[in-house]
Design a protein around this motif. Structure first.
Motif, PDB file in Angstrom:
ATOM      1  N   ALA A 255       1.647   1.327 -15.703  1.00 48.14           N
ATOM      2  CA  ALA A 255       2.161   1.209 -14.345  1.00 48.14           C
ATOM      3  C   ALA A 255       3.393   2.088 -14.151  1.00 48.14           C
ATOM      4  CB  ALA A 255       2.485  -0.251 -14.037  1.00 48.14           C
ATOM      5  N   GLU A 256       4.325   2.039 -15.090  1.00 47.42           N
ATOM      6  CA  GLU A 256       5.559   2.818 -14.973  1.00 47.42           C
ATOM      7  C   GLU A 256       5.252   4.318 -14.898  1.00 47.42           C
ATOM      8  OE1 GLU A 256       7.724   1.620 -18.423  1.00 47.42           O
ATOM      9  OE2 GLU A 256       7.755  -0.482 -17.798  1.00 47.42           O
ATOM     10  N   THR A 257       4.308   4.762 -15.706  1.00 45.93           N
ATOM     11  CA  THR A 257       3.955   6.187 -15.740  1.00 45.93           C
ATOM     12  C   THR A 257       3.502   6.670 -14.375  1.00 45.93           C
ATOM     13  OG1 THR A 257       3.336   6.120 -18.079  1.00 45.93           O
ATOM     14  CG2 THR A 257       2.376   7.886 -16.739  1.00 45.93           C
ATOM     15  N   TRP A 258       2.597   5.918 -13.744  1.00 48.58           N
ATOM     16  CA  TRP A 258       1.987   6.408 -12.515  1.00 48.58           C
ATOM     17  C   TRP A 258       2.799   6.104 -11.267  1.00 48.58           C
ATOM     18  CZ3 TRP A 258      -0.965  10.216 -13.193  1.00 48.58           C
ATOM     19  CH2 TRP A 258      -1.705  10.332 -14.373  1.00 48.58           C
ATOM     20  N   ILE A 259       3.666   5.094 -11.323  1.00 51.10           N
ATOM     21  CA  ILE A 259       4.587   4.906 -10.195  1.00 51.10           C
ATOM     22  C   ILE A 259       5.565   6.073 -10.150  1.00 51.10           C
ATOM     23  CG2 ILE A 259       6.290   3.390  -9.128  1.00 51.10           C
ATOM     24  CD1 ILE A 259       4.965   1.048 -10.632  1.00 51.10           C
ATOM     25  N   ARG A 260       6.099   6.443 -11.307  1.00 47.81           N
ATOM     26  CA  ARG A 260       7.011   7.598 -11.361  1.00 47.81           C
ATOM     27  C   ARG A 260       6.299   8.891 -10.951  1.00 47.81           C
ATOM     28  NH1 ARG A 260       9.166   5.040 -16.188  1.00 47.81           N
ATOM     29  NH2 ARG A 260      11.311   4.365 -15.810  1.00 47.81           N
ATOM     30  N   ASP A 261       5.038   9.009 -11.342  1.00 46.79           N
ATOM     31  CA  ASP A 261       4.277  10.206 -11.013  1.00 46.79           C
ATOM     32  C   ASP A 261       4.226  10.435  -9.510  1.00 46.79           C
ATOM     33  OD1 ASP A 261       2.067  12.299 -11.819  1.00 46.79           O
ATOM     34  OD2 ASP A 261       1.146  11.075 -10.250  1.00 46.79           O
ATOM     35  N   GLY A 262       4.199   9.364  -8.728  1.00 46.05           N
ATOM     36  CA  GLY A 262       4.155   9.492  -7.278  1.00 46.05           C
ATOM     37  C   GLY A 262       5.505   9.720  -6.634  1.00 46.05           C
TER      38      GLY A 262
ATOM     39  N   ALA B  80       0.833  -1.210   0.000  1.00 46.05           N
ATOM     40  CA  ALA B  80       0.000   0.000   0.000  1.00 46.05           C
ATOM     41  C   ALA B  80       0.864   1.255   0.000  1.00 46.05           C
ATOM     42  CB  ALA B  80      -0.925  -0.009   1.215  1.00 46.05           C
ATOM     43  N   ASP B  81       1.947   1.234   0.803  1.00 43.96           N
ATOM     44  CA  ASP B  81       2.838   2.389   0.834  1.00 43.96           C
ATOM     45  C   ASP B  81       3.515   2.608  -0.513  1.00 43.96           C
ATOM     46  OD1 ASP B  81       2.208   2.854   3.458  1.00 43.96           O
ATOM     47  OD2 ASP B  81       3.979   1.835   4.274  1.00 43.96           O
ATOM     48  N   ALA B  82       3.880   1.489  -1.163  1.00 41.35           N
ATOM     49  CA  ALA B  82       4.552   1.604  -2.455  1.00 41.35           C
ATOM     50  C   ALA B  82       3.612   2.150  -3.530  1.00 41.35           C
ATOM     51  CB  ALA B  82       5.106   0.251  -2.882  1.00 41.35           C
ATOM     52  N   LEU B  83       2.348   1.739  -3.471  1.00 39.17           N
ATOM     53  CA  LEU B  83       1.381   2.205  -4.461  1.00 39.17           C
ATOM     54  C   LEU B  83       1.066   3.681  -4.276  1.00 39.17           C
ATOM     55  CD1 LEU B  83      -1.114  -0.790  -4.419  1.00 39.17           C
ATOM     56  CD2 LEU B  83       0.405  -0.167  -6.300  1.00 39.17           C
ATOM     57  N   GLY B  84       0.975   4.109  -3.040  1.00 35.58           N
ATOM     58  CA  GLY B  84       0.578   5.486  -2.763  1.00 35.58           C
ATOM     59  C   GLY B  84      -0.927   5.633  -2.861  1.00 35.58           C
TER      60      GLY B  84
ATOM     61  N   ASP C 100      15.678   3.265  -9.296  1.00 34.90           N
ATOM     62  CA  ASP C 100      17.039   3.406  -8.770  1.00 34.90           C
ATOM     63  C   ASP C 100      17.048   3.858  -7.314  1.00 34.90           C
ATOM     64  OD1 ASP C 100      15.940   5.794  -9.617  1.00 34.90           O
ATOM     65  OD2 ASP C 100      17.865   6.716 -10.101  1.00 34.90           O
ATOM     66  N   ARG C 101      16.077   4.683  -6.923  1.00 34.48           N
ATOM     67  CA  ARG C 101      16.067   5.230  -5.567  1.00 34.48           C
ATOM     68  C   ARG C 101      15.389   4.277  -4.571  1.00 34.48           C
ATOM     69  NH1 ARG C 101      13.977  10.908  -5.935  1.00 34.48           N
ATOM     70  NH2 ARG C 101      11.898   9.975  -5.887  1.00 34.48           N
ATOM     71  N   GLU C 102      14.314   3.629  -5.004  1.00 35.74           N
ATOM     72  CA  GLU C 102      13.557   2.727  -4.125  1.00 35.74           C
ATOM     73  C   GLU C 102      13.212   1.450  -4.889  1.00 35.74           C
ATOM     74  OE1 GLU C 102      10.644   5.049  -1.414  1.00 35.74           O
ATOM     75  OE2 GLU C 102      10.738   6.212  -3.268  1.00 35.74           O
TER      76      GLU C 102
ATOM     77  N   TRP D 254       9.439   0.127  -5.863  1.00 42.27           N
ATOM     78  CA  TRP D 254       9.122   0.111  -7.294  1.00 42.27           C
ATOM     79  C   TRP D 254       8.617  -1.261  -7.713  1.00 42.27           C
ATOM     80  CZ3 TRP D 254       8.987   3.441 -11.456  1.00 42.27           C
ATOM     81  CH2 TRP D 254       8.992   2.867 -12.726  1.00 42.27           C
ATOM     82  N   ALA D 255       9.321  -2.311  -7.337  1.00 41.38           N
ATOM     83  CA  ALA D 255       8.940  -3.661  -7.733  1.00 41.38           C
ATOM     84  C   ALA D 255       7.596  -4.054  -7.135  1.00 41.38           C
ATOM     85  CB  ALA D 255      10.022  -4.654  -7.308  1.00 41.38           C
TER      86      ALA D 255
END
Length: 527
Positions: A342-349, A263-267, A354-356, A360-361
């Motif tokens: 998925a990539e678009t909206w994970i980055r959006d948050g 849940a924390d990873a999804l935001g 590379d950082r987390e 990310w996974a």
């Protein structure tokens, strides 16, 4: 952090200071130069930071250019000396900016650092009314904070907001509803052509930003009717001539039993996630918005919809229109596969691989699993225009894909297309033949010939405005469009062409009149 405070006297002083400091879109781009300005639009800050450093050049705070101070403070998240901010905002001062909730100062000394606690940036756009130039306050983004966004983050005017502002029909109107107003950008646009604007949001923080932005930018905007609540609940039983919405349409997995880590990873971002499964939020809005539309009223919104295996998106989304009972025109502008989405909206948050990497996974896997559970093969994004019929059943049901470039602002073109649809609905073939039509000024003709041939193999009528459509035309149709200057009726032109091409006038009319209808609907021809 608390949202900004709307103090009328201080807000008025701030407006005057921003004007005097040359802190508008043109002023910022003049200061940064084309290279740094373009990089900043891509959220790359290094060239802009170098421009600010070069402008400061060892100068004492009292001598620094006001625009350099404001760019560093609000756009780049850099600390500035208190004396420099006092000079950039002489009427407001650092103390006033603190009272407004825009900055936090470490102390009262001239060299003490001041940092922005909100993003305050100039905004410029062109909609169907004309040029708009404002300042917008929102929460600080990832570029300034260097970390993930807060779940109650209030977004500024991003690409989606700008798109909606430009595609909205801007005819003078009575009551407008901005559903999910966020920082208030759509309400500000609406205030220029509406008598009354209601703006709603589930986030009280967003409403505070909207109130501040309205007060900062326009006296009329200060009179926005701001209401707290979810979706259409705050306006139940009311009627509007226009509804605009950039809703929280992002299709987001919900962790459920997967645990807190996922849940924390999804935001759980209020600005993009409406808490519904799949594309239910967009479906429910399409089904429900007719309840607040006045007869003849229009709703325009952005949305995502799922492409599910074995079910064309036009059938699935078209079924929503059928159930809603509204006129509907949906333009799909972009399609992403589940991984791209998925990539678009994970980055959006603010999460990056590379950082987390673990976060990310986890988020990536949850998104892919969620799509797989509903056999989603792709996700479409586009523009939805709905209209409540004045009387009787809906007559417009149009679903199309247009991924090419468009000529913005598109709002005037959409208004003309809707007017063309209504004009055609009242005319049978005889009335159409009697009409005197004029070819739009943006229409050009392209001819493709085999070398040495006297006649073209292909003729394309090309629209320079709006959606930039190209229509392959027969020689008689191209000749008819070329002759439409308002002098002769369509029927008279068809008769003349029948003699020229040595064919039956009735047969030629049967061929050309349906094509003429399409050209009127799409704005190539008008009365």
């Amino acid at each position: 952090m608390h949202p900004p405070v709307t103090d009328p006297a201080l807000v008025g002083a701030l407006r005057d200071d921003l004007v005097a400091s040359d802190y508008d879109v043109d002023g910022v781009e003049r200061f940064l130069g084309p290279l740094a300005a373009a990089a900043l639009h891509r959220e790359q800050s290094l060239p802009a930071r170098r421009a600010v450093a070069a402008a400061e050049g060892g100068r004492p705070p009292a001598d620094r250019a006001p625009v350099a101070t404001l760019v560093g403070l609000f756009l780049l998240g850099a600390a500035v000396p208190r004396a420099a901010l006092d000079r950039a905002l002489p009427g407001t001062g650092t103390a006033g900016a603190e009272r407004l909730g825009l900055v936090a100062a470490q102390g009262a000394g001239a060299d003490d650092e001041v940092r922005a606690v909100v993003d305050l940036r100039p905004y410029s756009s062109v909609d169907a009314v004309g040029d708009a130039s404002w300042w917008l306050a929102s929460d600080l983004g990832e570029l300034a904070t260097g970390g993930r966004l807060a779940t109650d983050h209030v977004l500024g005017a991003g690409g989606a907001s700008l798109t909606l502002a430009q595609v909205t029909v801007r005819n003078p109107t009575g009551r407008v509803l901005d559903l999910g107003t966020g920082c208030g950008i759509q309400a500000l646009h609406a205030a220029r052509h509406a008598q009354h604007v209601v703006a709603t949001d589930i986030s009280r923080r967003a409403l505070a930003f909207a109130a501040f932005n309205a007060a900062l930018n326009t006296p009329a905007g200060a009179e926005l009717d701001l209401r707290h609540g979810s979706m259409l609940e705050p306006v139940a039983g009311e009627r509007f001539d226009l509804v605009v919405s950039n809703p929280p349409f992002v299709i987001t997995p919900h962790a459920g039993a997967a645990g807190r880590a996922v849940a924390d990873a999804l935001g759980d971002y209020e600005y993009r996630d409406g808490g519904r499964a799949g594309d239910d939020l967009v479906r429910d809005l399409i089904l429900g918005v007719g309840g607040v539309l006045a007869p003849g009223g229009t709703a325009q919104l952005l949305g995502n919809w799922e492409h599910r295996r074995g079910e064309p998106w036009t059938e699935r989304v078209g079924a929503w229109l059928d159930t809603a009972g509204l006129d509907g025109w949906i333009i799909q502008r972009e399609v992403l596969d589940p991984a791209e989405y998925a990539e678009t909206w994970i980055r959006d948050g603010g999460t990056t691989p590379d950082r987390e990497p673990d976060a990310w996974a986890a988020a990536y896997g949850a998104w892919l699993d969620d799509f797989a559970s509903r056999d989603v093969e792709a996700v479409g994004f586009g523009l939805v225009t709905l209209r409540r019929p004045v009387s009787g059943a809906a007559t417009l049901r149009r679903l199309e894909e247009h991924t090419g470039s468009v000529r913005q602002p598109l709002g005037a073109h959409i208004a003309r297309s809707l007017a063309g649809h209504d004009w055609l609905a009242d005319r049978d073939d005889a009335a159409l033949a009697a009409a005197r039509l004029v070819t739009a000024a943006d229409v050009t003709e392209e001819r493709y010939l085999t070398p040495g041939a006297a006649d073209p193999n292909i003729v394309i009528l090309r629209q320079g405005d709006g959606l930039g459509r190209g229509v392959q035309a027969s020689s008689p149709l191209a000749a008819l469009v070329g002759a439409c200057d308002g002098e002769l009726s369509v029927g008279q032109i068809v008769g003349a062409l029948a003699s020229l091409f040595d064919v039956s006038a009735a047969d030629l009319a049967a061929e050309l009149l349906p094509a003429v209808r399409g050209l009127v609907r799409d704005g190539f021809l008008a009365e």
